[in-house]
Design an enzyme around this catalytic site. Sequence first.
Site, PDB file in Angstrom:
ATOM      1  N   TYR A   5      44.984  40.681  42.341  1.00  0.00           N
ATOM      2  CA  TYR A   5      44.395  39.749  43.304  1.00  0.00           C
ATOM      3  C   TYR A   5      44.200  40.524  44.607  1.00  0.00           C
ATOM      4  CZ  TYR A   5      43.525  35.479  45.952  1.00  0.00           C
ATOM      5  OH  TYR A   5      42.945  34.513  46.715  1.00  0.00           O
ATOM      6  N   TYR A  23      49.135  27.932  40.870  1.00  0.00           N
ATOM      7  CA  TYR A  23      48.967  28.263  42.277  1.00  0.00           C
ATOM      8  C   TYR A  23      50.281  28.206  43.057  1.00  0.00           C
ATOM      9  CZ  TYR A  23      43.852  28.189  42.015  1.00  0.00           C
ATOM     10  OH  TYR A  23      42.538  28.476  41.732  1.00  0.00           O
TER      11      TYR A  23
END
Length: 492
Positions: A348, A450
Site C-alpha cells: 500500500y 479496513y
Amino acid sequence: MAGRVPLGSGANQNRVFIDLTDETEPNDSEVSENLAQSKFPFVTALAYRSPTVPQKRKSLDSSDNVSDWSSEGNNVQRPRLSHAHPDPSTPSPAPSLRPSQISVVIPSPTSKQKREIAIARCVDNVNGMDAHIFPTTDEEERVNKAAYPTAKGPVDRRSVPLSFQSTPTLNLLSPTNTSHLAKLRHTLDEKLKRINGSAVIPTVDSPKRLAKLADNFEFINGYQYREGVERIPDNSDFNIGCACTGADGCDRFTCDCLSKEEDSEDRIVPYEICESNRRLIVATKSFLKRKAIIYECNSRCGCNGERCWNHVVQKGRTIRLEIFDTGSRGFGLRSPDLIHRGQFIDLYLGEVITKAEADERENLTDGSHAQSYLFSLDWYVKDDDDEERNMKVIDGRKFGSATRFMNHSCNPNCKIVPVCTTNHADEYLYNLAFFANRDIAPGTELTFDYNQGEENTTPQKIDPEAVPCLCGETKCRGQLWPNKRKGQGSKP
C-alpha cells in the site's frame, strides 16, 4: 482658349465665340454681357455649371462632313459638328445670324445636372409635397432598418399537441466516443507501464469511470515523502542487520532480523516454502493469525539478501492484477492468477504526510461520506502524546499502487501486515504489505479489513458518523471504521 484669334482680325473678323466654362485667358477678347443678351437672347436660357469633366467644343454647324477650320493658308475650312454630347434643350440661333460664325463652349453635364434638367422640363408639375422629388420618410426608413425585429406574440403551449418519440440510444461505439475512449485507455496504459512487477490490467468499460481513473490518479513504486517527513538513511549507523553470511544463508532460528516471542528468546519465523508451489516463499499460517511485524534482511545484513529466504517483500509483486468496476462499491481489485495462502500480493503506497497534515485533509472531507484513503502508521504508537504527534500517515488518494482499489470486507481474504525492509531503525516509517490469508481463486475480488481491531465483532450500535459497510457478508459490522482512518489495530 488654345488656337483662338482676336475678334475682328483676319478670317475671324465676323466670327463670335461664346465661352460657358467660366475660363478666362489673357489673349481672348471679352464680350460684354449686354451685347450677348441683345444679339444672342438664347444664351441667357442656358443653364451654367462649373465644369467637372474635360471640356469639349461644340459647333452649331449642321454639316457632318466638314473638318475643323485651320488658320494655315487662305483656305478656310468649315467646322465639324460634334455629336458627342447633344443637348436637345439648346435652342437654334436666330435666323439673322449665320451659324458658321458662332462657336459655343459648353461643359459636359454631370449626372446631377441631368436630373436638374429633367426636373426643369416639368417644373410646372413640381410642388413642395411631391414625395418623389422631396421625400419626407428617409429618416423613418433608416430607423426601421436598424430597429430590432418585432417580438412574436405569446404561444399557447397547451394547444400544441405532444409527440412521444423514443430517443435514440447513445452510441457509445461512435467514432467520436471510440476515439475518446481509446485516448483514455492509452493514458491509463501509459501510467500502468510505470509500475514495477507483473502487469496491472484495467477492465473498466465505463468512459466516465475510466476518465476518473486515468486523470485523477498516479501510480508510483515507492513512498512520496511530503513536507515535515524526515527519513533515516539506510546507510545510517542506527540501521543494523544480522550476522548471517551469504555462504550459509540466514538461519531460521538464529537470524537477528527475526522478532522474538514475548517473554521468550524464540524467534518468530514469518515465512516458509509454499507446499503447493515449492518456488514460492509465503507467510506461515500461524503468523497470519497473530499481530506481529516482519523484519526482512537488508543491505546491512551479512547475507546481503542473496539467496535469502527472509527477502520476500523486497523482491516485489509476482502476481498479475486487474482493476475492475464493482458497481455500487466503485473500483475493485482482483487477479487472473491463483493466489496461494500467505502469498505476498503488493504494497500500500501513497504520500507520506504528518499527522497534522492528515487531520487537515480529513477535515476537508468530514461529513461528505467521501471514501478515505488515509492509513496511519501506528504500529509503535501507544498512548503517549509525543509518539502520536510523530506518527506518519499514508494518503493514497492521488498517488499509490493498485492496492489502493482494494475494498473492505468484514470477512476478508487478504491481510495487511507491517514490514520493515531496508531500514530497521525508523519506527515511524515502514511498509504496509498485503498477504492472502487463504487460497484465492482466479477472478475473485481481493478484500481486506479496513479496521482489523474490530475483526469478527458486531457492534451493538452503529456510529452515525461512520461510513456504512457494503460488503454484504453474513456477519457484516454495518460500518467501515469509526473515525474514517485505517490502522494496524495495535490500539484498542
